[in-house]
Write a protein that holds these residues in place. Structure first.
Motif, mmCIF file in Angstrom:
data_model
loop_
_atom_site.group_PDB
_atom_site.id
_atom_site.type_symbol
_atom_site.label_atom_id
_atom_site.label_comp_id
_atom_site.label_asym_id
_atom_site.label_seq_id
_atom_site.Cartn_x
_atom_site.Cartn_y
_atom_site.Cartn_z
ATOM 1 N N SER A 73 50.094 141.267 27.274
ATOM 2 C CA SER A 73 49.904 142.400 28.182
ATOM 3 C C SER A 73 49.360 143.567 27.363
ATOM 4 C CB SER A 73 51.230 142.779 28.843
ATOM 5 O OG SER A 73 51.067 143.928 29.655
ATOM 6 N N PHE A 74 48.155 143.993 27.693
ATOM 7 C CA PHE A 74 47.505 145.062 26.934
ATOM 8 C C PHE A 74 47.857 146.416 27.538
ATOM 9 C CE2 PHE A 74 43.991 147.970 26.121
ATOM 10 C CZ PHE A 74 43.918 147.895 24.734
ATOM 11 N N ASP A 75 48.550 147.248 26.752
ATOM 12 C CA ASP A 75 48.909 148.606 27.172
ATOM 13 C C ASP A 75 47.787 149.545 26.749
ATOM 14 O OD1 ASP A 75 51.375 147.842 28.197
ATOM 15 O OD2 ASP A 75 52.313 147.945 26.227
ATOM 16 N N ASP A 76 47.099 150.107 27.749
ATOM 17 C CA ASP A 76 45.950 150.971 27.474
ATOM 18 C C ASP A 76 46.433 152.410 27.277
ATOM 19 O OD1 ASP A 76 43.412 151.792 27.063
ATOM 20 O OD2 ASP A 76 42.762 151.643 29.149
ATOM 21 N N PHE A 77 46.700 152.773 26.035
ATOM 22 C CA PHE A 77 47.174 154.120 25.745
ATOM 23 C C PHE A 77 46.615 154.584 24.408
ATOM 24 C CE2 PHE A 77 50.141 151.504 23.442
ATOM 25 C CZ PHE A 77 50.452 152.228 22.311
ATOM 26 N N LEU A 78 46.786 155.849 24.167
ATOM 27 C CA LEU A 78 46.314 156.471 22.935
ATOM 28 C C LEU A 78 47.459 157.257 22.326
ATOM 29 C CD1 LEU A 78 44.177 157.583 20.915
ATOM 30 C CD2 LEU A 78 43.660 159.340 22.618
ATOM 31 N N ALA A 79 47.778 156.985 21.081
ATOM 32 C CA ALA A 79 48.833 157.712 20.379
ATOM 33 C C ALA A 79 48.196 158.748 19.457
ATOM 34 C CB ALA A 79 49.704 156.752 19.573
ATOM 35 N N VAL A 80 48.630 159.994 19.591
ATOM 36 C CA VAL A 80 48.071 161.077 18.777
ATOM 37 C C VAL A 80 49.207 161.935 18.241
ATOM 38 C CG1 VAL A 80 45.874 161.165 20.006
ATOM 39 C CG2 VAL A 80 47.776 162.558 20.816
ATOM 40 N N ARG A 81 48.897 162.675 17.214
ATOM 41 C CA ARG A 81 49.819 163.669 16.669
ATOM 42 C C ARG A 81 49.319 165.042 17.119
ATOM 43 N NH1 ARG A 81 53.288 163.710 12.307
ATOM 44 N NH2 ARG A 81 53.705 161.573 12.983
ATOM 45 N N ALA A 304 50.402 162.026 30.105
ATOM 46 C CA ALA A 304 50.822 161.801 28.728
ATOM 47 C C ALA A 304 52.307 162.144 28.634
ATOM 48 C CB ALA A 304 50.000 162.643 27.763
ATOM 49 N N ALA A 305 52.880 161.826 27.488
ATOM 50 C CA ALA A 305 54.307 162.110 27.281
ATOM 51 C C ALA A 305 54.569 162.225 25.790
ATOM 52 C CB ALA A 305 55.184 161.021 27.900
ATOM 53 N N THR A 306 55.523 163.070 25.436
ATOM 54 C CA THR A 306 55.943 163.186 24.046
ATOM 55 C C THR A 306 56.954 162.098 23.732
ATOM 56 O OG1 THR A 306 57.781 164.686 24.541
ATOM 57 C CG2 THR A 306 55.611 165.681 24.193
ATOM 58 N N SER A 307 57.226 161.930 22.447
ATOM 59 C CA SER A 307 58.219 160.936 22.049
ATOM 60 C C SER A 307 59.603 161.302 22.576
ATOM 61 C CB SER A 307 58.255 160.814 20.526
ATOM 62 O OG SER A 307 58.514 162.081 19.931
ATOM 63 N N GLY A 308 59.809 162.597 22.892
ATOM 64 C CA GLY A 308 61.084 163.024 23.455
ATOM 65 C C GLY A 308 61.172 162.891 24.961
ATOM 66 N N LEU A 346 54.155 167.029 17.283
ATOM 67 C CA LEU A 346 54.844 166.079 18.156
ATOM 68 C C LEU A 346 54.005 164.825 18.298
ATOM 69 C CD1 LEU A 346 55.952 168.478 21.055
ATOM 70 C CD2 LEU A 346 57.369 167.682 19.166
ATOM 71 N N ASP A 347 54.671 163.681 18.405
ATOM 72 C CA ASP A 347 53.986 162.426 18.704
ATOM 73 C C ASP A 347 53.803 162.322 20.212
ATOM 74 O OD1 ASP A 347 53.804 161.551 16.059
ATOM 75 O OD2 ASP A 347 55.846 160.766 16.088
ATOM 76 N N VAL A 348 52.556 162.102 20.634
ATOM 77 C CA VAL A 348 52.212 162.081 22.056
ATOM 78 C C VAL A 348 51.511 160.772 22.379
ATOM 79 C CG1 VAL A 348 50.866 163.196 23.880
ATOM 80 C CG2 VAL A 348 52.033 164.585 22.172
#
Length: 427
Positions: A73-81, A304-308, A346-348
Motif C-alpha cells: 500500500s503506497f502512502d502518498d505523502f511528503l515529510a518535511v522539517r 498536513a499534520a505535525t508529529s504532535g 517541527l516534523d510535518v
C-alpha cells in the motif's frame, strides 16, 4: 656328481620363480597427455571465471545494498522539517530623517498598535513645517474671506428682493384704495393711473431682481464649490505638513512583540531605514523548504499534520527554486494546544494523495540519476544487470514503480551512477 645334480635342481627351481609378470594396460583417461590437457582446461576455466565479462564491473558485496520489489500500500505523502515563524510580521520603518532623541520601549516588548516607540529630533524640519503651516493658514483665511463676501452678496440680494416685494405690496394696496375712490367718483382717472403705473414699475423691478438673484445664486454656488475644493485641498496640505512633525515619533504599526529594535539615543537615521519589526504574538505559521521534485505535486489547500497531531493546511507556495528547493507555508487549522517559540522546528507530514496498492521499491541512492534505470540481481545474487524502469510517485520510504520491475525482483539500492557498464559482478 651329487653336488652337480643339486645345483641343477636349484637352478631349475629359481628359473621357475623369476618368470615375467605382465602389467595391465593404463586407461586412456589416465594418460599423461590427457591429464595435462585436463589441467590446462581447468586452469582456463578458472581464469575465465576470474576475468570480468565484457561491459561488466566488479563490485565488493560489502559496498552495495540490495532490496526486494514488493506490492504494498503506497502512502502518498511528503515529510518535511518545518520552522515556526509568526503568522504575521509587520515592519517598522523611519518616515523622516532625524536624530534619535528618546527610546521609549525595549526590544522584545509587547506593544500596542500606534504605540510610540521612539522620538526623533529635527529642528530644521520643525521650522519648515511651521513656515508651511503659516502659509497655508493665510491661504485658508483668504478662502474664508471670499466665502464671507459671497455670503454677504447673497444676503444683500435677498434684502433687495424683499424690499421690492414690500414696495410692490404697498403700491398694490394704494392702487386698490384709489380704485375704490375712483369707483365712487372721488378720484379722477389721472389719479388712479399714476398708482397703476407705480404697481407696474414695482412688479417689473421685482421680476428683474428675482432674475438677477437666480443668476447670481448659480454663479456664487459654482464659486463656493471652487472655494470649498480649495479649502479642502489646503486643509489636506496642512494635515500633511503637520504629519511631517508627527513622523518625528516612530510608532508601532501593529500590535504584537517588537523584535530587531536596535535604535539608540543619538543615532542618526534617514527615511526608509528599518527600525524593527512586530511579530504577531501567539499566532504562528510554519515554513518548510521542499525538494523541487514536488513542485508540481504540492498545492494550496492540501492537508498536513505535525508529529504532535496538530492539523495544518498548505496556505502558500513560493515557486522560486533555490539550490534545488522551494518554500511552502502552512497554517494551523485551529489554535495549537502547545506553545511554540520562533525558530522552533517541527516534523510535518503533508498528504499528497490517498493510499493505493502499487508495486514499490525502497528509496535509495539508485534514484540519484532520476530513477530511469536500476541494476537487477540474478537468482544467485552474484550478478546484476542494468534494466530500464519507469517510476511514479515517491514518499520518504518507498517509490512507486510503473514499469520494468515485478514483485520479487531484487535490485541494488546503492548509488551506482559511476558504473558505466550494463552489468556488475558482485564478489
Amino acid at each position: 656328481m651329487m653336488t652337480d645334480a643339486a645345483e641343477q635342481s636349484n637352478m631349475s627351481s629359481g628359473a621357475t620363480m623369476d618368470r615375467r609378470i605382465e602389467r595391465p594396460p593404463t586407461p586412456w583417461w589416465r594418460t599423461r597427455t590427457v591429464l595435462i590437457a585436463l589441467a590446462i582446461a581447468g586452469l582456463a576455466a578458472l581464469a575465465w571465471g576470474l576475468i570480468p565479462a565484457s561491459g561488466s564491473t566488479d563490485v565488493d558485496a560489502a559496498n552495495i545494498q540490495t532490496a526486494a520489489i514488493a506490492r504494498t500500500s503506497f502512502d502518498d505523502f511528503l515529510a518535511v522539517r518545518a520552522k515556526v515563524v509568526p503568522a504575521l510580521t509587520t515592519f517598522v520603518g523611519v518616515m523622516t530623517a532625524g536624530q534619535v532623541e528618546r527610546v521609549l520601549v525595549q526590544d522584545g516588548a509587547l506593544v500596542r498598535d500606534h504605540m510610540p516607540l521612539a522620538t526623533l529630533a529635527n529642528p530644521e524640519l520643525r521650522l519648515q513645517v511651521l513656515s508651511q503651516e503659516a502659509q497655508i493658514t493665510g491661504q485658508l483665511g483668504n478662502v474664508a474671506g471670499e466665502n464671507l463676501g459671497i455670503a454677504r452678496s447673497r444676503i444683500d440680494r435677498q434684502v433687495q428682493v424683499s424690499q421690492a416685494e414690500y414696495d410692490l405690496i404697498r403700491a398694490q394696496r394704494d392702487l386698490s384704495v384709489r380704485q375704490q375712490l375712483h369707483d365712487r367718483g372721488f378720484v379722477s382717472d389721472a389719479g388712479v393711473r399714476s398708482y397703476a403705473q407705480e404697481v407696474a414699475y414695482q412688479e417689473k423691478r421685482l421680476a428683474q431682481l428675482q432674475t438677477g438673484s437666480a443668476a447670481e445664486a448659480r454663479i456664487t454656488a459654482a464659486q463656493a464649490d471652487l472655494l470649498n475644493t480649495a479649502r479642502a485641498r489646503l486643509q489636506s496640505n496642512q494635515a500633511a505638513v503637520r504629519a511631517g512633525l508627527s513622523a518625528l515619533v516612530i510608532r508601532a504599526s501593529a500590535a504584537g512583540r517588537l523584535t530587531n529594535f536596535a535604535l539608540q539615543p543619538g543615532q542618526t537615521v534617514k527615511p526608509g531605514d528599518p527600525a524593527g519589526q512586530i511579530d504577531s504574538e501567539g499566532s504562528w505559521k510554519l515554513e518548510a523548504d521542499v525538494d523541487e521534485y514536488y513542485l508540481g505535486r504540492i498545492a494550496v489547500g492540501q492537508p498536513a499534520a505535525t508529529s504532535g497531531g496538530a492539523a495544518l493546511t498548505v496556505s502558500r507556495i513560493l515557486p522560486t527554486v533555490t539550490d534545488g528547493r522551494f518554500r511552502v507555508e502552512l497554517r494551523f487549522d485551529s489554535a495549537p494546544r502547545q506553545s511554540f517559540n520562533r525558530g522552533q522546528t517541527l516534523d510535518v507530514r503533508v498528504t499528497l494523495g490517498a493510499a493505493v496498492p502499487a508495486i514499490t521499491a525502497p528509496v535509495g541512492g539508485w534514484l540519484t540519476q532520476g530513477g530511469d534505470h536500476v541494476f537487477v540481481l540474478n537468482e544467485a545474487g552474484n550478478r546484476a544487470t542494468r534494466r530500464a524502469v519507469r517510476i511514479g510517485r515517491r514518499n520518504p520510504r518507498r517509490v512507486e514503480v510503473l514499469s520494468g520491475l515485478q514483485p520479487g525482483d531484487r535490485i541494488v539500492t546503492s548509488d551506482l551512477s559511476q558504473i558505466s557498464g550494463d552489468s556488475i559482478n558482485i564478489r
